[in-house]
Design a protein around this motif. Structure first.
Motif, PDB file in Angstrom:
ATOM      1  N   UNK A  55       0.768  -1.238   0.000  1.00  0.00           N
ATOM      2  CA  UNK A  55       0.000   0.000   0.000  1.00  0.00           C
ATOM      3  C   UNK A  55       0.802   1.294   0.000  1.00  0.00           C
ATOM      4  N   UNK A  56       2.091   1.254   0.355  1.00  0.00           N
ATOM      5  CA  UNK A  56       2.858   2.498   0.435  1.00  0.00           C
ATOM      6  C   UNK A  56       2.992   3.152  -0.938  1.00  0.00           C
ATOM      7  N   UNK A  57       3.312   2.380  -1.948  1.00  0.00           N
ATOM      8  CA  UNK A  57       3.466   2.925  -3.309  1.00  0.00           C
ATOM      9  C   UNK A  57       2.179   3.620  -3.779  1.00  0.00           C
ATOM     10  N   UNK A  58       1.020   2.940  -3.762  1.00  0.00           N
ATOM     11  CA  UNK A  58      -0.194   3.639  -4.205  1.00  0.00           C
ATOM     12  C   UNK A  58      -0.559   4.821  -3.307  1.00  0.00           C
ATOM     13  N   UNK A  59      -0.238   4.718  -2.019  1.00  0.00           N
ATOM     14  CA  UNK A  59      -0.521   5.825  -1.110  1.00  0.00           C
ATOM     15  C   UNK A  59       0.315   7.045  -1.478  1.00  0.00           C
ATOM     16  N   UNK A  60       1.609   6.842  -1.791  1.00  0.00           N
ATOM     17  CA  UNK A  60       2.481   7.950  -2.203  1.00  0.00           C
ATOM     18  C   UNK A  60       1.981   8.537  -3.528  1.00  0.00           C
ATOM     19  N   UNK A  61       1.590   7.682  -4.455  1.00  0.00           N
ATOM     20  CA  UNK A  61       1.060   8.174  -5.731  1.00  0.00           C
ATOM     21  C   UNK A  61      -0.170   9.051  -5.498  1.00  0.00           C
ATOM     22  N   UNK A  62      -1.055   8.601  -4.644  1.00  0.00           N
ATOM     23  CA  UNK A  62      -2.264   9.369  -4.349  1.00  0.00           C
ATOM     24  C   UNK A  62      -1.910  10.683  -3.654  1.00  0.00           C
ATOM     25  N   UNK A  63      -0.981  10.633  -2.719  1.00  0.00           N
ATOM     26  CA  UNK A  63      -0.576  11.830  -1.981  1.00  0.00           C
ATOM     27  C   UNK A  63      -0.018  12.885  -2.934  1.00  0.00           C
ATOM     28  N   UNK A  70       6.863   4.409 -11.810  1.00  0.00           N
ATOM     29  CA  UNK A  70       8.091   4.689 -11.059  1.00  0.00           C
ATOM     30  C   UNK A  70       7.923   4.322  -9.598  1.00  0.00           C
ATOM     31  N   UNK A  71       9.029   4.063  -8.938  1.00  0.00           N
ATOM     32  CA  UNK A  71       9.021   3.686  -7.522  1.00  0.00           C
ATOM     33  C   UNK A  71       8.633   4.877  -6.656  1.00  0.00           C
ATOM     34  N   UNK A  72       8.261   4.567  -5.407  1.00  0.00           N
ATOM     35  CA  UNK A  72       7.954   5.634  -4.461  1.00  0.00           C
ATOM     36  C   UNK A  72       9.163   6.536  -4.257  1.00  0.00           C
ATOM     37  N   UNK A  73      10.371   5.978  -4.340  1.00  0.00           N
ATOM     38  CA  UNK A  73      11.584   6.783  -4.171  1.00  0.00           C
ATOM     39  C   UNK A  73      11.702   7.821  -5.283  1.00  0.00           C
ATOM     40  N   UNK A  94       6.400   8.079   5.785  1.00  0.00           N
ATOM     41  CA  UNK A  94       6.196   6.812   6.473  1.00  0.00           C
ATOM     42  C   UNK A  94       5.379   7.021   7.743  1.00  0.00           C
ATOM     43  N   UNK A  95       5.689   8.070   8.469  1.00  0.00           N
ATOM     44  CA  UNK A  95       4.945   8.378   9.694  1.00  0.00           C
ATOM     45  C   UNK A  95       3.477   8.678   9.368  1.00  0.00           C
ATOM     46  N   UNK A  96       3.240   9.475   8.340  1.00  0.00           N
ATOM     47  CA  UNK A  96       1.866   9.767   7.909  1.00  0.00           C
ATOM     48  C   UNK A  96       1.146   8.485   7.496  1.00  0.00           C
TER      49      UNK A  96
END
Length: 127
Positions: A55-63, A70-73, A94-96
């Protein structure tokens, strides 16, 4: 605590020891290798780790409101001036991300609690 989050805390305090320097790109590659090593050793991921991996990757994309392969990085680096800033931004994100889980669980608990506290039809009619 999970192995993933234990190592992330260690990296946060001593990035040079694990990555050579504070770099979000190096952190990404480290985590890919870490995940691969655990899988090769037959160590199963915890629910929290699986949530991060899935879920981190799609969450970063949405944010950041981007749709990319591309990667979250790399997404983080699009918004940072250098790798050090990207590294620091990763830990803020990550904290969010982790807090959104707590907020979702809290909301779900509140909804369940309020549903449990609502009187049923028999209670209403009996009054």
């Amino acid at each position: 605590m999970s192995k993933l989050f234990e190592i992330l805390q260690k990296i946060r305090t001593k990035p040079g020891m694990y990555l050579g320097k504070a770099s979000v790109s190096d952190l990404f590659h480290f985590l890919v290798g870490f995940k691969t090593a655990l899988r090769e050793l037959g160590i199963e991921a915890t629910k929290e780790e699986m949530d991060f991996y899935r879920e981190f990757q799609p969450w970063v994309q949405k944010k950041y409101q981007v749709s990319t392969s591309n990667s979250w990085a790399k997404i983080i680096m699009l918004h940072c001036a250098n790798e050090q800033e990207g590294f620091n931004t990763f830990y803020k994100l990550l904290s969010e991300f982790q807090n959104r889980q707590k907020n979702l669980k809290g909301d779900l608990f509140d909804k369940q609690s309020s549903a449990e506290n609502k009187p049923n039809l028999e209670e209403v009619i009996g009054r």
